[in-house]
Write a protein that holds these residues in place. Structure first.
Motif, PDB file in Angstrom:
ATOM      1  N   GLU A   1       0.823  -1.203   0.000  1.00 26.83           N
ATOM      2  CA  GLU A   1       0.000   0.000   0.000  1.00 26.83           C
ATOM      3  C   GLU A   1       0.861   1.259   0.000  1.00 26.83           C
ATOM      4  O   GLU A   1       2.021   1.248   0.410  1.00 26.83           O
ATOM      5  N   LEU A   2       0.259   2.348  -0.464  1.00 23.78           N
ATOM      6  CA  LEU A   2       0.885   3.669  -0.419  1.00 23.78           C
ATOM      7  C   LEU A   2      -0.043   4.587   0.361  1.00 23.78           C
ATOM      8  O   LEU A   2      -1.210   4.727   0.009  1.00 23.78           O
ATOM      9  N   ALA A   3       0.454   5.200   1.414  1.00 24.42           N
ATOM     10  CA  ALA A   3      -0.356   6.123   2.208  1.00 24.42           C
ATOM     11  C   ALA A   3       0.410   7.426   2.398  1.00 24.42           C
ATOM     12  O   ALA A   3       1.637   7.429   2.513  1.00 24.42           O
ATOM     13  N   ALA A   4      -0.316   8.526   2.412  1.00 25.13           N
ATOM     14  CA  ALA A   4       0.326   9.836   2.548  1.00 25.13           C
ATOM     15  C   ALA A   4      -0.586  10.791   3.287  1.00 25.13           C
ATOM     16  O   ALA A   4      -1.812  10.643   3.279  1.00 25.13           O
ATOM     17  N   VAL A   5       0.027  11.792   3.908  1.00 22.30           N
ATOM     18  CA  VAL A   5      -0.727  12.853   4.574  1.00 22.30           C
ATOM     19  C   VAL A   5       0.111  14.120   4.568  1.00 22.30           C
ATOM     20  O   VAL A   5       1.341  14.074   4.636  1.00 22.30           O
ATOM     21  N   GLY A   6      -0.568  15.257   4.451  1.00 24.34           N
ATOM     22  CA  GLY A   6       0.088  16.546   4.623  1.00 24.34           C
ATOM     23  C   GLY A   6       1.020  16.944   3.504  1.00 24.34           C
ATOM     24  O   GLY A   6       0.837  16.580   2.339  1.00 24.34           O
ATOM     25  N   ALA A   7       2.053  17.706   3.864  1.00 28.02           N
ATOM     26  CA  ALA A   7       3.000  18.258   2.896  1.00 28.02           C
ATOM     27  C   ALA A   7       3.798  17.146   2.226  1.00 28.02           C
ATOM     28  O   ALA A   7       3.995  16.064   2.785  1.00 28.02           O
ATOM     29  N   SER A   8       4.260  17.438   1.026  1.00 28.57           N
ATOM     30  CA  SER A   8       5.030  16.470   0.258  1.00 28.57           C
ATOM     31  C   SER A   8       6.493  16.877   0.176  1.00 28.57           C
ATOM     32  O   SER A   8       6.866  18.021   0.451  1.00 28.57           O
ATOM     33  N   GLU A   9       7.319  15.934  -0.252  1.00 26.02           N
ATOM     34  CA  GLU A   9       8.735  16.250  -0.440  1.00 26.02           C
ATOM     35  C   GLU A   9       8.912  17.263  -1.562  1.00 26.02           C
ATOM     36  O   GLU A   9       9.829  18.082  -1.529  1.00 26.02           O
TER      37      GLU A   9
ATOM     38  N   ILE B   1       8.154  20.770  13.632  1.00 24.28           N
ATOM     39  CA  ILE B   1       6.733  20.392  13.570  1.00 24.28           C
ATOM     40  C   ILE B   1       6.516  19.457  12.377  1.00 24.28           C
ATOM     41  O   ILE B   1       6.958  19.731  11.265  1.00 24.28           O
ATOM     42  N   VAL B   2       5.832  18.348  12.622  1.00 23.07           N
ATOM     43  CA  VAL B   2       5.581  17.363  11.567  1.00 23.07           C
ATOM     44  C   VAL B   2       4.576  17.932  10.563  1.00 23.07           C
ATOM     45  O   VAL B   2       3.464  18.320  10.934  1.00 23.07           O
ATOM     46  N   LEU B   3       4.979  17.974   9.301  1.00 18.68           N
ATOM     47  CA  LEU B   3       4.142  18.548   8.246  1.00 18.68           C
ATOM     48  C   LEU B   3       3.513  17.494   7.345  1.00 18.68           C
ATOM     49  O   LEU B   3       2.508  17.757   6.684  1.00 18.68           O
ATOM     50  N   GLY B   4       4.115  16.314   7.293  1.00 22.00           N
ATOM     51  CA  GLY B   4       3.567  15.296   6.410  1.00 22.00           C
ATOM     52  C   GLY B   4       4.396  14.041   6.424  1.00 22.00           C
ATOM     53  O   GLY B   4       5.418  13.937   7.109  1.00 22.00           O
ATOM     54  N   GLY B   5       3.953  13.061   5.661  1.00 23.99           N
ATOM     55  CA  GLY B   5       4.677  11.804   5.567  1.00 23.99           C
ATOM     56  C   GLY B   5       4.114  10.919   4.484  1.00 23.99           C
ATOM     57  O   GLY B   5       2.988  11.106   4.017  1.00 23.99           O
ATOM     58  N   VAL B   6       4.925   9.953   4.069  1.00 20.88           N
ATOM     59  CA  VAL B   6       4.543   8.967   3.058  1.00 20.88           C
ATOM     60  C   VAL B   6       5.025   7.608   3.544  1.00 20.88           C
ATOM     61  O   VAL B   6       6.151   7.483   4.040  1.00 20.88           O
ATOM     62  N   ILE B   7       4.165   6.600   3.430  1.00 23.16           N
ATOM     63  CA  ILE B   7       4.546   5.240   3.792  1.00 23.16           C
ATOM     64  C   ILE B   7       4.181   4.311   2.645  1.00 23.16           C
ATOM     65  O   ILE B   7       3.054   4.337   2.142  1.00 23.16           O
ATOM     66  N   VAL B   8       5.136   3.505   2.209  1.00 18.32           N
ATOM     67  CA  VAL B   8       4.889   2.434   1.250  1.00 18.32           C
ATOM     68  C   VAL B   8       5.221   1.130   1.956  1.00 18.32           C
ATOM     69  O   VAL B   8       6.355   0.937   2.416  1.00 18.32           O
ATOM     70  N   GLY B   9       4.236   0.262   2.087  1.00 22.62           N
ATOM     71  CA  GLY B   9       4.477  -0.992   2.780  1.00 22.62           C
ATOM     72  C   GLY B   9       3.182  -1.680   3.134  1.00 22.62           C
ATOM     73  O   GLY B   9       2.087  -1.163   2.864  1.00 22.62           O
ATOM     74  N   PRO B  10       3.266  -2.874   3.749  1.00 29.39           N
ATOM     75  CA  PRO B  10       2.052  -3.568   4.189  1.00 29.39           C
ATOM     76  C   PRO B  10       1.289  -2.730   5.211  1.00 29.39           C
ATOM     77  O   PRO B  10       1.885  -2.143   6.113  1.00 29.39           O
ATOM     78  N   ARG B  11      -0.011  -2.657   5.056  1.00 32.70           N
ATOM     79  CA  ARG B  11      -0.879  -1.936   5.993  1.00 32.70           C
ATOM     80  C   ARG B  11      -0.474  -0.477   6.166  1.00 32.70           C
ATOM     81  O   ARG B  11      -0.611   0.095   7.255  1.00 32.70           O
TER      82      ARG B  11
END
Length: 460
Positions: free
Chosen positions: A351-359, A402-412
């Protein structure tokens, strides 16, 4: 008592109805197909149920290194068999059960549910057949339907939209997927895992062009490794049904043949012919209802939510738009919709999940931030499960952390992104995340590890 009429029973509609009922309004929901709308009956719930089957299939096929042996056929491929005559009926049952559960919840809360086609007579009257329902507040939540190309009209037999898939009694042997956005990528990934030979037609340089570039590249590499034929930088000019298969002619002159073709080329809002413009509701480009950040249309007392507005077409956004509309209309304190805090997922495998600001926001200078990317193949839990692809990316403000965003590629990844979403929503810092306990071993440990990397890298 305030009378609220909601046209459309999808997430934007039924979530709004629950809020309005809770606040003491007299609520009527008009829905033509069934509570839950297309999201529950034909789109989100069915597709993710299909993906559940495909994900299990992938785990079995790729478990040899864990000591799980699957027999191979003459072609060298594993002989894991899937049965559409089992999983497609299951998918339909799940969708209907979810629809009925949601309807029962509305009725329990005192909401009147009316089956039928609704039309706006004026800003305070909704017509359903011969019935006229007077309202103080109206919410338009009519959703959208798949866009069709005149040169590739779906026939429900071999040229398909995703709403036709669950009627197939056999797995497409050679599936051509036109469109490499989120929907196209999800179905291409799912059917490749189920055993179809998939060709994915993408008009851009790579699949999922609106997603994080590193994430899209990682998934494209996975697709290719599993045997998917990805055709970038070209479009389907036409698709024809030969009777025994399909023939797709591409803009670069190539011709692709298959047994079936799935068209995933966008969505059209369900706003035509329901009296919106006659009542003064302004429609923007593409026929989407124009709304502000508290879901108001151009007509006082008339609100809109969900895919018919074209605002980040996700079920979670539709639901929030509907809730915000009711809070605002019924005099409750409300915060306007903030798209920078919306989490999204592409339900491929991984899966690919993301939130907030991007790179890209950081690289372009739109935000003053910094980021770190940790590959999952160094995570102990990932190693135990033979997870070799994927990463956790965290983005924070340059000086405050301050956390602005993130991206996760992986199971769940759809579950793992919640920690980052909370951090973005609550303005937490990387220090806050770094000092949070994560289970060992766990994939979520990579989120706190990424935070520690940013904390240690912070300027003095």
């Amino acid at each position: 008592m305030t009378k609220v009429v909601i046209i459309g029973g999808g997430p934007g509609g039924y979530e709004a109805a629950l809020v309005a009922a809770q606040l003491g309004a007299d609520v009527t929901v008009v829905e033509r197909d069934g509570i839950g709308g297309a999201c529950v009956l034909t789109d989100c719930v069915p597709s993710k149920s299909l993906i559940a089957t495909s994900t299990r299939t992938t785990y079995v096929r790729e478990s040899e290194s864990l000591g799980i042996n699957v027999p191979s056929g003459p072609d060298g491929k594993s002989e894991v068999e899937v049965d559409p005559n089992t999983f497609n009926p299951r998918i339909k049952r799940l969708a209907l059960a979810q629809s009925e559960d949601t309807r029962a919840r509305l009725v329990k809360e005192g909401v009147e549910v009316v089956a039928g086609e609704a039309r706006l007579v004026d800003p305070h009257i909704v017509a359903v057949g011969e019935r006229r329902i007077r309202a103080d507040v109206i919410l338009i939540a009519t959703g959208a339907h798949p866009r069709e190309l005149p040169t590739a009209e779906p026939d429900g037999v071999r040229i398909l939209t995703w709403r036709h898939l669950y009627d197939l009694d056999e797995l497409p042997e050679k599936l051509i997927v036109v469109g490499s956005g989120v929907t196209g990528a999800e179905f291409a990934s799912a059917y490749q895992s189920l055993g179809s030979n998939v060709s994915l037609v993408s008009s851009r340089d790579h699949v999922m062009p609106t997603q994080d570039a590193d994430a899209a590249q990682a998934l494209e590499e996975v697709f290719t490794r599993r045997g998917m034929n990805i055709l970038n930088r070209t479009r389907a000019e036409s698709v024809t049904n030969s009777g025994t298969g399909v023939r797709a002619t591409l803009s670069d002159g190539r011709v692709v043949e298959g047994t079936h073709c799935l068209m995933t080329v966008g969505m059209i809002p369900n706003t035509e012919g329901i009296g919106l413009e006659e009542a003064g509701v302004r429609l923007g480009q593409g026929g989407f209802v124009e709304v502000d950040r508290v879901s108001r249309t151009t007509v006082p007392g008339v609100y809109a939510a969900g895919d018919c507005t074209g605002v980040n077409m996700l079920a979670s956004v539709a639901a929030m738009q509907g809730r915000i509309a009711m809070w605002h209309a019924l005099g409750e304190a409300v915060s306007p919709l903030k798209l920078s805090t919306v989490a999204s997922t592409v339900f491929t495998h991984p899966e690919l999940a993301a939130v907030g600001a991007s790179e890209d926001d950081v690289r372009s200078g739109r935000i003053d931030g910094r980021s770190v990317t940790l590959p999952l193949n160094t995570n102990p839990r990932a190693k135990m499960n033979e997870v070799n692809e994927g990463f956790v990316k965290l983005i924070c403000r340059q000086h405050t952390g301050i956390v602005l965003g993130g991206v996760i590629v992986g199971p769940r990844a759809s579950e793992l992104i919640l920690a980052v979403s909370v951090a973005v929503q609550q303005n937490l810092t990387v220090d806050d995340l770094a000092h949070t306990f994560a289970v060992y071993p766990s994939l979520s440990g990579s989120v706190t590890e990424a935070a520690r990397s940013l904390m240690l890298a912070s300027p003095e």
